[in-house]
Design a protein around this motif. Structure first.
Motif, mmCIF file in Angstrom:
data_model
loop_
_atom_site.group_PDB
_atom_site.id
_atom_site.type_symbol
_atom_site.label_atom_id
_atom_site.label_comp_id
_atom_site.label_asym_id
_atom_site.label_seq_id
_atom_site.Cartn_x
_atom_site.Cartn_y
_atom_site.Cartn_z
ATOM 1 N N GLY B 282 -26.093 -9.808 83.620
ATOM 2 C CA GLY B 282 -25.040 -10.426 82.812
ATOM 3 C C GLY B 282 -25.111 -11.929 82.973
ATOM 4 O O GLY B 282 -25.968 -12.440 83.692
ATOM 5 N N ILE B 284 -22.480 -15.768 82.639
ATOM 6 C CA ILE B 284 -21.326 -16.490 82.112
ATOM 7 C C ILE B 284 -21.913 -17.696 81.372
ATOM 8 O O ILE B 284 -22.711 -18.445 81.915
ATOM 9 C CB ILE B 284 -20.274 -16.858 83.183
ATOM 10 C CG1 ILE B 284 -20.896 -17.338 84.494
ATOM 11 C CG2 ILE B 284 -19.406 -15.659 83.505
ATOM 12 C CD1 ILE B 284 -19.855 -17.665 85.553
ATOM 13 N N ASP B 291 -15.878 -16.105 80.194
ATOM 14 C CA ASP B 291 -15.997 -14.667 80.412
ATOM 15 C C ASP B 291 -17.455 -14.230 80.509
ATOM 16 O O ASP B 291 -18.327 -14.789 79.832
ATOM 17 C CB ASP B 291 -15.376 -13.905 79.233
ATOM 18 C CG ASP B 291 -13.873 -13.987 79.211
ATOM 19 O OD1 ASP B 291 -13.214 -13.065 79.708
ATOM 20 O OD2 ASP B 291 -13.347 -14.987 78.684
ATOM 21 N N PHE B 292 -17.699 -13.193 81.290
ATOM 22 C CA PHE B 292 -19.039 -12.603 81.383
ATOM 23 C C PHE B 292 -19.491 -12.050 80.033
ATOM 24 O O PHE B 292 -18.676 -11.554 79.244
ATOM 25 C CB PHE B 292 -19.039 -11.436 82.372
ATOM 26 C CG PHE B 292 -19.171 -11.870 83.806
ATOM 27 C CD1 PHE B 292 -20.419 -12.049 84.383
ATOM 28 C CD2 PHE B 292 -18.041 -12.080 84.580
ATOM 29 C CE1 PHE B 292 -20.543 -12.441 85.699
ATOM 30 C CE2 PHE B 292 -18.152 -12.474 85.914
ATOM 31 C CZ PHE B 292 -19.409 -12.655 86.471
ATOM 32 N N SER B 312 -16.120 -14.445 74.754
ATOM 33 C CA SER B 312 -16.245 -15.453 75.806
ATOM 34 C C SER B 312 -16.050 -16.834 75.186
ATOM 35 O O SER B 312 -15.426 -16.951 74.121
ATOM 36 C CB SER B 312 -17.600 -15.336 76.490
ATOM 37 O OG SER B 312 -17.663 -16.210 77.597
ATOM 38 N N LEU B 322 -26.367 -13.615 86.239
ATOM 39 C CA LEU B 322 -26.167 -12.596 87.280
ATOM 40 C C LEU B 322 -27.338 -11.627 87.216
ATOM 41 O O LEU B 322 -27.658 -11.093 86.153
ATOM 42 C CB LEU B 322 -24.853 -11.852 87.020
ATOM 43 C CG LEU B 322 -24.600 -10.598 87.872
ATOM 44 C CD1 LEU B 322 -24.379 -10.944 89.342
ATOM 45 C CD2 LEU B 322 -23.388 -9.824 87.337
ATOM 46 N N PRO B 328 -21.764 -8.353 91.612
ATOM 47 C CA PRO B 328 -20.814 -8.975 90.681
ATOM 48 C C PRO B 328 -19.445 -9.238 91.308
ATOM 49 O O PRO B 328 -18.793 -10.242 90.974
ATOM 50 C CB PRO B 328 -20.710 -7.975 89.528
ATOM 51 C CG PRO B 328 -21.347 -6.717 89.991
ATOM 52 C CD PRO B 328 -22.248 -7.042 91.138
ATOM 53 N N PRO B 400 -13.572 -15.176 83.978
ATOM 54 C CA PRO B 400 -14.612 -14.360 84.618
ATOM 55 C C PRO B 400 -14.022 -13.117 85.299
ATOM 56 O O PRO B 400 -14.666 -12.062 85.339
ATOM 57 C CB PRO B 400 -15.247 -15.303 85.642
ATOM 58 C CG PRO B 400 -14.292 -16.416 85.830
ATOM 59 C CD PRO B 400 -13.525 -16.534 84.550
ATOM 60 N N SER B 403 -13.101 -10.298 82.632
ATOM 61 C CA SER B 403 -14.289 -9.699 82.029
ATOM 62 C C SER B 403 -15.091 -8.910 83.063
ATOM 63 O O SER B 403 -15.696 -7.888 82.727
ATOM 64 C CB SER B 403 -15.142 -10.765 81.358
ATOM 65 O OG SER B 403 -15.353 -11.848 82.236
ATOM 66 N N ALA B 404 -15.070 -9.348 84.310
ATOM 67 C CA ALA B 404 -15.759 -8.588 85.361
ATOM 68 C C ALA B 404 -15.067 -7.242 85.561
ATOM 69 O O ALA B 404 -15.714 -6.208 85.745
ATOM 70 C CB ALA B 404 -15.776 -9.378 86.669
#
Lengths: 158, 426
Positions: B282, B284, B291-292, B312, B322, B328, B400, B403-404
């Motif tokens: 993933g 950001i 957001d991811f 995002s 990532l 994560p 973040p 969204s995670a």
């Protein structure tokens, strides 16, 4: 005691802005430059030069990351602990540094040579993991590279 | 492919001095504007160009300027401030622009100050950018000596004083109104809006705060026109943008590409794809407070609307990758720890929720999390939502995290069920 030169520099800063308050951060930085940190006594002296209360200055001194209200060592090591350096393995390097220096974050070595502090993203994400010692930026760090950087700084002192 | 912002930039070399900058066409836009354009005409060119702020929020630069009172009724002095306090984690684009071509920034700042008829400009520079500071100071002195700054610039009657101000260090200094307080020698807490800085800013006077990259675009727009600038973009937005990538990619770095370049091109073509032994998980897209996004989003164009459409934000355009060997939950814990530390404490949702969220994430990451913690984290995101705080720090921190929770839910659950981080050696 603030030197005459420091007092002159602070007065010059005051002249750059429409009011005295705006000169506080720079005045504190001027006082910190030779001493490494700002003691209560120094804070009072700067306040006197500016014609302000020590508490007004302390409100500023305690807010900003780079005004030190406690003593620091000869060299301050700022280790970037933000996300890109974290992904690239800064935690292992920090462990290495802590073991090597025998201190944890926020502490100063017994010989007064090094203080270890965390710092937010140094804008060196392309060469992560990164750190700054005093005014020099180091990137692509490995344990070996850290050893040689520290050795050079220790050598310089001898 | 045109790359106006970086045309003079040679990494690891000294930047062009005044002579070299002039030889490459530098300060021609300034001569053109001061000689043939009114301030309103400069404003109009920038409005027509549809240039959007490159600091992260993407507000239209010309529109921002248009709120500044003009003419004789305006209170004076008016200020133009360069926001060079780059501190968004994962972001390193402004450093390149300042170090690589300081005169381009200075020309952009003079043109922008002229457009709003500002008399005084401050460059608010991050403390850690030592090389950038030295090069800027030299460039300012060169520009002063050549009468691009100071009294009666190039005989036009326009006057502008510029000074470099070095921050004492705090993420909040990059927030528009926090920066104003910092410059005034106060704690860098945000101000309530309205009144907006364009009307009541630095010391209560009309003030515009623009990001470094935003201002670097202005000389090119003035010189070559709004239509040329619009055509540089590959999507809905005009111009080029410095895009970056960091993390476990083969070639971390920065590239000036058309606005709207797909994420996949940046990641694979320019950053060289993932390092051997690492798989993409993933990213950001634009600094810590975005957001991811996942593999399914890789064909998204990097422009303000397209990235927003997939949930995002373009932010600063410097993406953090990532990989499959990085946890994560640990990554989000790192991000939230940063935000908790840098919160100025001015308003409650930020001051109280960020440390709580950071501690909850640390608990999960170290195997002390519970199912209830996931609900607590979702609650934190709601508490830090836009509209509840003075500035964008806490809402940015929630991006973040929320969204995670959505995309890496299973990973959170594994930490809780196994009572340890699956990525760390037991």
């Amino acid at each position: 005691m603030l030197t005459t030169e420091e007092q002159r520099e602070i007065a010059e800063e005051v002249g750059r802005y429409p009011n005295t308050m705006a000169a506080i951060p720079e005045a504190l930085k001027i006082a910190q430059r030779a001493r490494g940190w700002v003691s209560d006594e120094t804070l009072r002296e700067v306040a006197e030069v500016l014609g302000m209360l020590p508490a007004e200055l302390d409100a500023i001194a305690t807010f900003y990351n780079l005004i030190f209200r406690r003593p620091v060592g000869k060299h301050v090591i700022f280790v970037c602990d933000s996300v890109s350096c974290w992904i690239m393995g800064y935690e292992d390097l920090l462990r290495h540094l802590q073991v090597k220096l025998g201190i944890t974050m926020g502490e100063t070595t017994r010989d007064g040579l090094f203080t270890l502090l965390p710092i937010a993203c140094l804008g060196a994400c392309d060469i992560a993991p990164a750190m700054m010692i005093d005014e020099t930026l180091y990137g692509h760090l490995t344990a070996e590279k850290i050893d040689s950087i520290l050795a050079a700084l220790i050598h310089e002192t001898d | 492919m045109e790359a106006p912002l970086t045309r003079n930039i040679r990494p690891n070399e000294m930047p062009p001095d005044l002579k070299a900058y002039e030889k490459s066409g530098g300060y021609q836009a300034l001569r053109k504007a001061l000689g043939t354009m009114t301030p309103m005409e400069v404003q109009k060119e920038v409005v027509d160009s549809q240039l959007r702020g490159r600091g992260g929020a993407g507000f239209l630069t010309g529109l921002k300027w248009s709120f500044v009172p003009m003419g004789t009724e305006s209170r004076r002095p008016k200020y133009l401030i360069v926001n060079a306090d780059e501190m968004e984690p994962g972001t390193f684009k402004d450093r390149l622009l300042i170090e690589g071509d300081p005169h381009q920034l200075i020309e952009g700042l003079i043109l922008s100050a002229y457009a709003i008829q500002a008399e005084i400009a401050y460059i608010f520079l991050r403390w850690a950018y030592k090389t950038a500071g030295r090069r800027l100071q030299t460039a300012i002195e060169e520009a002063q000596a050549a009468n691009y700054l100071g009294r009666n610039i190039l005989g036009s009657g326009y006057c502008l004083d510029v000074s470099l101000h070095t921050s004492a260090g705090r993420y909040m200094c990059g927030e528009e109104t926090g920066l104003l307080n910092a410059l005034e020698g106060r704690r860098a807490v945000p101000r309530a809006k309205p009144p907006y800085p364009q009307v009541c800013g630095l010391w209560g006077k009309p003030t515009v705060v623009n990001n470094v990259e935003t201002l670097c675009n202005v000389p090119h727009i003035v010189e070559r026109g709004a239509t040329w600038f619009q055509r540089l973009g590959a999507g809905k937005d005009s111009g080029t943008k410095l895009f970056g990538a960091s993390g476990r990619v083969k070639r971390p770095g920065l590239w000036e590409l058309p606005m709207g370049t797909p994420i996949r091109d940046i990641l694979e073509e320019y950053a060289g794809g993932m390092q051997n032994g690492y798989r993409f998980r993933g990213l950001i897209p634009g600094g810590a407070s975005t957001d991811f996004l996942l593999e399914t989003h890789l064909d998204t164009k990097m422009d303000f609307e397209a990235v927003t459409a997939v949930g995002s934000r373009l932010g600063t355009g410097t993406m953090i990758i990532l990989d499959n060997r990085t946890c994560p939950v640990g990554m989000v814990a790192n991000l939230l720890t940063f935000f908790a530390r840098e919160s100025c404490g001015w308003c409650t949702p930020c001051r109280d929720n960020l440390p709580w969220a950071a501690q909850t994430l640390a608990a999960i990451e170290t195997g002390r999390g519970t199912d209830e913690d996931l609900e607590i984290l979702a609650f934190q995101c709601r508490m830090m939502a836009p509209g509840r705080t003075f500035c964008a720090l806490a809402p940015g921190a929630a991006e973040p995290l929320q969204s995670a929770l959505k995309y890496f839910r299973e990973d959170f659950q594994r930490h809780i069920d196994q009572r340890r981080c699956p990525w760390r050696q037991p």
